[in-house]
Design an enzyme around this catalytic site. Sequence first.
Site, PDB file in Angstrom:
ATOM      1  N   LYS A  40      -2.841 -23.245 -17.258  1.00 41.83           N
ATOM      2  CA  LYS A  40      -3.687 -23.646 -18.832  1.00 41.83           C
ATOM      3  C   LYS A  40      -4.966 -22.957 -18.855  1.00 41.83           C
ATOM      4  CE  LYS A  40      -3.840 -27.749 -21.678  1.00 41.83           C
ATOM      5  NZ  LYS A  40      -3.684 -29.286 -21.592  1.00 41.83           N
ATOM      6  N   GLU A  97       5.282 -43.264 -24.331  1.00 40.21           N
ATOM      7  CA  GLU A  97       4.861 -44.606 -25.026  1.00 40.21           C
ATOM      8  C   GLU A  97       5.476 -45.667 -24.852  1.00 40.21           C
ATOM      9  OE1 GLU A  97       2.596 -40.841 -26.360  1.00 40.21           O
ATOM     10  OE2 GLU A  97       5.039 -41.622 -26.264  1.00 40.21           O
ATOM     11  N   ARG A 144       5.596 -44.297 -31.814  1.00 37.09           N
ATOM     12  CA  ARG A 144       6.859 -44.221 -30.888  1.00 37.09           C
ATOM     13  C   ARG A 144       7.389 -45.239 -29.991  1.00 37.09           C
ATOM     14  NH1 ARG A 144       6.275 -38.428 -28.219  1.00 37.09           N
ATOM     15  NH2 ARG A 144       8.419 -38.028 -29.391  1.00 37.09           N
TER      16      ARG A 144
END
Length: 670
Positions: A304, A391, A419
Amino acid sequence: MAKLLAELNLPQDLKRLGPEERRQLAQEIRETIVNTVCKNSGHLASGLGSVEIFIAIHTVFDSPRDKIVLDTGHQGYPHKLLTGRYHRFHTLRQLGGISGFPKRDESEHDCWGVGHGGTGLSAAMGFAMARKHWLNCGVPADDPRVNYRVICVIGDAALEEGMAWEALHNIGHHKPDMVIILNDNGMSIAPSVGAIENYLRRHRQLPADWFRKLRSEPHYLQLKRMVEEALAKMGTAGEVTLEIIRHIKNNIKEWLIPPGMLFEELGFTYLGPVDGHNTEVLIECLHEALRIGGPVIIHAVTKKGKGVSYAEADPWKYHTPKTPFDPQTGEILVPKGTVPTYTDVFSQTLIQLAEQDSRIVAITAAMPDGTGLDKFAQRFPDRFYDVGMAEQHAVGFVAALAFAGLRPVCAIYSTFLQRAFDQIIHDVCLQKAPVVFAIDRASIVGHDGHTHQGIFDISYLRLMPNIVLMMPKDENELRHMIFTALRYEDGPIAVRYPRDTGVGVPMDDELKELSIGKGEWLRDGTDAVIVGIGPIVYTALEVAQRLEKDGFSVGVINARFIKPIDKELLADAVQRAGKLITVEEHTLCGGFGSAVLEALCDMGLHHVPVLRIGIHDHFVEHGSLKELRRMLKLDAEGIYEQVKAWLHEVVPVREGVFQVRPKNRVLAED
């Protein structure tokens, strides 16, 4: 000047480039991303790490004919630049400009719109199975309904989502032709966590390539099919022999390629790990995957922030860096403000309370930095849980923590909490679990756009029995609400607050417990009363002052609580003024204004004129908070225009009864 990006007809011309030109193109893409994000804001490190992946994809695949599905979406800036959006890229995340996420109505190259993680594999399977369906119906191979290939790019953090594993389970069962690139950089926004991350971490070393090449060699594949077909014709003996061969082969694979065994057991062909920054190897892998057929996973190990030293060194900080920043050094150029954000105030208050109460624990879903819980984690590492991008699990987990005697605070963005809708109803509200939900990024969030606006949580939480829902007018009141929430033990309680700096009010030295379901008068009025929720009440006060110059006496109420709503205060407002105006940065469908109307109906106050001001029935695009509020007529000028026009329309017929006289009312656009 990005010469290749500016001059090539992308993605078509990408296929005629050589290795050296592809390396130049990768550098131009990285420079363009950095030079744009340093001014516009946006996701930086994710896109820098996926450049070679998308160059390889667009070299092998034919977009928009082929279905290129991105999971999560913030890794997709290179995809945008490679699909004809270079000359508009400077408008990234700006009002009227291109979105920071894939968006179907933005480009024919975006076959799947996405802002939340874990959805890509389900979508890719949908495209792959639709192709299989039409082929089974006899549609010719050159028909657009079947003349495409499917590839999905998913990050290792998004692979933690339950929906992604549901999709893997189903793909492995049906085995459609599709390619999956696992973009494995060991990060979500923060470092990835969990058992899956531990599994991938153990196997990120890049092995010798001979076995991958052997498995995709055409002669090997042809021999494999011939042996399987011959044994299948031998009946039971052939089936037993085939099962023995598969068992031996699996043992050999487990010895030779341990990283892929998890996926192989689920029914996938696994290629990798490979260097995700080596475009030529990726191109070779994609061709191999297409030759093999069925579902194939290419495990691409990436870094990243690749290619930009400061982003590589701190990919967490430069996931979505504060802007503006110096593109050469990464130095943040924005002077640090003196007014804290609501997130900062939440974090500081929670730490203060946790120092006094050892029962308090904090939970988030891959967002320790964004929710401010990174500071809590530093202070109380044994009382902090990052469950990863999961979640639903987070909400079920905190319910049990609460029943075990702890005081769990679950901090999740509004857009991500939705969610876990079922878990909030079934696991928390139904059982009256004393959970505290800290709902960050409630209301309009700005540049992240329609997938991230926190404008639905009032509607979906208000319908649930047993929950208390509140929102502070300023950062000082937020502190009192956190204190109140942690003292409330009769069931779940939620505090929603915006992505913004505070109002700048002084902070009380002593925290106080608020009366559940009680609002407050901020200004008296006899012509109408504005009832607001959240910081917009300060805008309402400004509007009331302007209306006073026009001859109207308008009061203002800070509701504080959405559920339970203060019916006594509403009845008092009706008694004083007869007319109500509700203001909220939330959808009007089931929002705070709807709660006020329901309360009036329950009290038998059926003839009270009410003007609801909020967001009409549509999604809100990306742009700055100031621009979006002006566009939605939720700034002071917009609310003033709407209220003034309405007050001229509502005329008394007799005592306590009003009639609306239609005029050219100025309303927010539908």
